[in-house]
Design a protein around this motif. Sequence first.
Motif, PDB file in Angstrom:
ATOM      1  N   UNK A 107       0.829  -1.208   0.000  1.00 49.96           N
ATOM      2  CA  UNK A 107       0.000   0.000   0.000  1.00 49.96           C
ATOM      3  C   UNK A 107       0.865   1.259   0.000  1.00 49.96           C
ATOM      4  N   UNK A 108       1.967   1.237   0.735  1.00 49.92           N
ATOM      5  CA  UNK A 108       2.885   2.380   0.753  1.00 49.92           C
ATOM      6  C   UNK A 108       3.402   2.666  -0.653  1.00 49.92           C
ATOM      7  N   UNK A 109       3.787   1.606  -1.386  1.00 55.28           N
ATOM      8  CA  UNK A 109       4.275   1.785  -2.754  1.00 55.28           C
ATOM      9  C   UNK A 109       3.188   2.381  -3.640  1.00 55.28           C
ATOM     10  N   UNK A 110       1.961   1.892  -3.495  1.00 53.41           N
ATOM     11  CA  UNK A 110       0.846   2.410  -4.299  1.00 53.41           C
ATOM     12  C   UNK A 110       0.635   3.898  -4.001  1.00 53.41           C
ATOM     13  N   UNK A 111       0.701   4.275  -2.734  1.00 51.42           N
ATOM     14  CA  UNK A 111       0.515   5.677  -2.348  1.00 51.42           C
ATOM     15  C   UNK A 111       1.611   6.554  -2.973  1.00 51.42           C
ATOM     16  N   UNK A 112       2.857   6.074  -2.915  1.00 51.38           N
ATOM     17  CA  UNK A 112       3.976   6.845  -3.463  1.00 51.38           C
ATOM     18  C   UNK A 112       3.816   7.027  -4.969  1.00 51.38           C
ATOM     19  N   UNK A 113       3.549   5.929  -5.677  1.00 47.06           N
ATOM     20  CA  UNK A 113       3.421   6.022  -7.134  1.00 47.06           C
ATOM     21  C   UNK A 113       2.212   6.862  -7.532  1.00 47.06           C
ATOM     22  N   UNK A 114       1.099   6.695  -6.826  1.00 42.95           N
ATOM     23  CA  UNK A 114      -0.096   7.481  -7.143  1.00 42.95           C
ATOM     24  C   UNK A 114       0.166   8.972  -6.941  1.00 42.95           C
ATOM     25  N   UNK A 115       0.853   9.310  -5.857  1.00 39.99           N
ATOM     26  CA  UNK A 115       1.197  10.706  -5.615  1.00 39.99           C
ATOM     27  C   UNK A 115       2.091  11.268  -6.703  1.00 39.99           C
ATOM     28  N   UNK A 116       3.037  10.436  -7.166  1.00 38.35           N
ATOM     29  CA  UNK A 116       3.938  10.886  -8.241  1.00 38.35           C
ATOM     30  C   UNK A 116       3.162  11.112  -9.529  1.00 38.35           C
ATOM     31  N   UNK A 117       2.327  10.148  -9.915  1.00 39.95           N
ATOM     32  CA  UNK A 117       1.569  10.284 -11.165  1.00 39.95           C
ATOM     33  C   UNK A 117       0.609  11.472 -11.123  1.00 39.95           C
ATOM     34  N   UNK A 118       0.042  11.745  -9.941  1.00 39.76           N
ATOM     35  CA  UNK A 118      -0.969  12.809  -9.832  1.00 39.76           C
ATOM     36  C   UNK A 118      -0.339  14.200  -9.688  1.00 39.76           C
ATOM     37  N   UNK A 119       0.648  14.334  -8.798  1.00 39.71           N
ATOM     38  CA  UNK A 119       1.187  15.658  -8.497  1.00 39.71           C
ATOM     39  C   UNK A 119       2.367  16.057  -9.389  1.00 39.71           C
ATOM     40  N   UNK A 120       3.227  15.104  -9.733  1.00 35.50           N
ATOM     41  CA  UNK A 120       4.449  15.415 -10.485  1.00 35.50           C
ATOM     42  C   UNK A 120       4.310  15.055 -11.956  1.00 35.50           C
ATOM     43  N   UNK A 121       3.782  13.856 -12.221  1.00 34.40           N
ATOM     44  CA  UNK A 121       3.621  13.412 -13.596  1.00 34.40           C
ATOM     45  C   UNK A 121       4.887  12.799 -14.165  1.00 34.40           C
ATOM     46  N   UNK A 122       4.786  12.298 -15.377  1.00 39.77           N
ATOM     47  CA  UNK A 122       5.922  11.676 -16.051  1.00 39.77           C
ATOM     48  C   UNK A 122       6.248  12.444 -17.328  1.00 39.77           C
TER      49      UNK A 122
END
Length: 454
Positions: A107-122
């Motif tokens: 769940x921690x990994x999912x939270x980190x990746x979701x935050x990256x995709x939503x706030x920072x983007x690729x």
Amino acid sequence: MTTSIFAFIIVLGILIFFHELGHFLVARLFGVGVEKFSLGFGPRLLGKTVGMTDYRISAIPLGGYVKMVGDEPDAELDPAMIPYSFTHKHVFKKIMIVAAGPFFNLLLAVIIYAGFFYFIGTEDIRPVVNHVAADSPAARAGLHNGDVVVAVNGSKVASWGGINRLIAEGRGAEVRITVNRDDSRFDVAVTPQTKVAKDILGDDAPYYDVGFSGLAPLKALVGEVAEGYPAQKAGMQKGDLIVAINDRPVDSWNTMKEIISQSKGEPMDVRVLRGEETLALEIVPVLYSEENILGEKVDSYRIGISTAGIDIPEADRITLKRGPFQAIAESIDQTYQISRLTLLSIGKLIKGTVSTKTLGGPIMIAEMAGQQAKEGIVNLVFFIAVLSINLAVLNFLPIPVLDGGHLMFFFIEAVIGRPINIRMREIAQQAGIFVLIMLMIFVFYNDIVRVFSN
């Protein structure tokens, strides 16, 4: 060194906290009393007792634990505490409490990746065709440089990442590509070619190639020339453009690499363009051996040059941020892919197809954490996500002492309708402890060898 130690403590602290938090929250959800919530092992350094729970930080920061009421089946228990006892809960509640630890790491990994995709983007590039390979499906379909891809199979795309994903999802079936050209929009039907490449674990991985790209082919333009290698000895310089080898035209960096790899160390006549001057050089490739990411020995012929890299125009660069639902979906997929890769790696380690030299312990983790911290907070957070997934997968393994070992016992209990004999569990636990101690000794040995060999 200070950065590595500090980063190691931060990384390990976050991973342990989330893991033990999972056990703690689900235990409390099912009415199990928790006596201790500890970050670290050994003597208590500091903490606070709230209710029956002692929240503490202990001296040895290499793990943590949640001590629950009645978690030792053979321990004497005050009858008044039986309603709060872990052992006296239904077996499926015990399974959920134990599984919650590694699940929270995922769940921690999912939270980190979701935050990256939503706030920072690729970062990606605009869906503009900048290269169409000769005699490829895209070329036969009539696609040209400058075409703008707007949809694949009716799904809108905003970047090349989206194009590649939708083509891959078709698994080789015909795809309908919608493009804008000048002032017109039209569809073309393209059937990808199925090709095979090696994945990160060295296995064959099929992929589906249409034959077009948002990047022009990488030119055989020399970036750096390694000292002491054949290219430097022959007089090659940074900025030289390799145009032919043994009279075979070189149209890209990949073509050049292919010719050199097939040379078998024979002398090559290399023609380079330096400014407006064309030079002829004789270069003899050398056989170079190195270990890949899997610790396997890989031999290749080289002349000692590196690429100048890809120059992507700023106008073609874009940053894609996802909406909340798409960010969560992609973060779950990312976590799944890394979990799958971790399991495959463990399988290859057991089979012996991946070198055990790739295993590392606390020293290696500290070094890597320090390196990621120096690269920036985003890199460090990503490192935490990957380690969290690894920790979850390892804890799910059916090894006594680990959460997976406890789950194995509880699943057997669910099947046979009674707990496993305590003596059998003790023997299994002792075997598990022995395996873990041997593994810790081995990874510490690997770490020490790695430090002194650098």
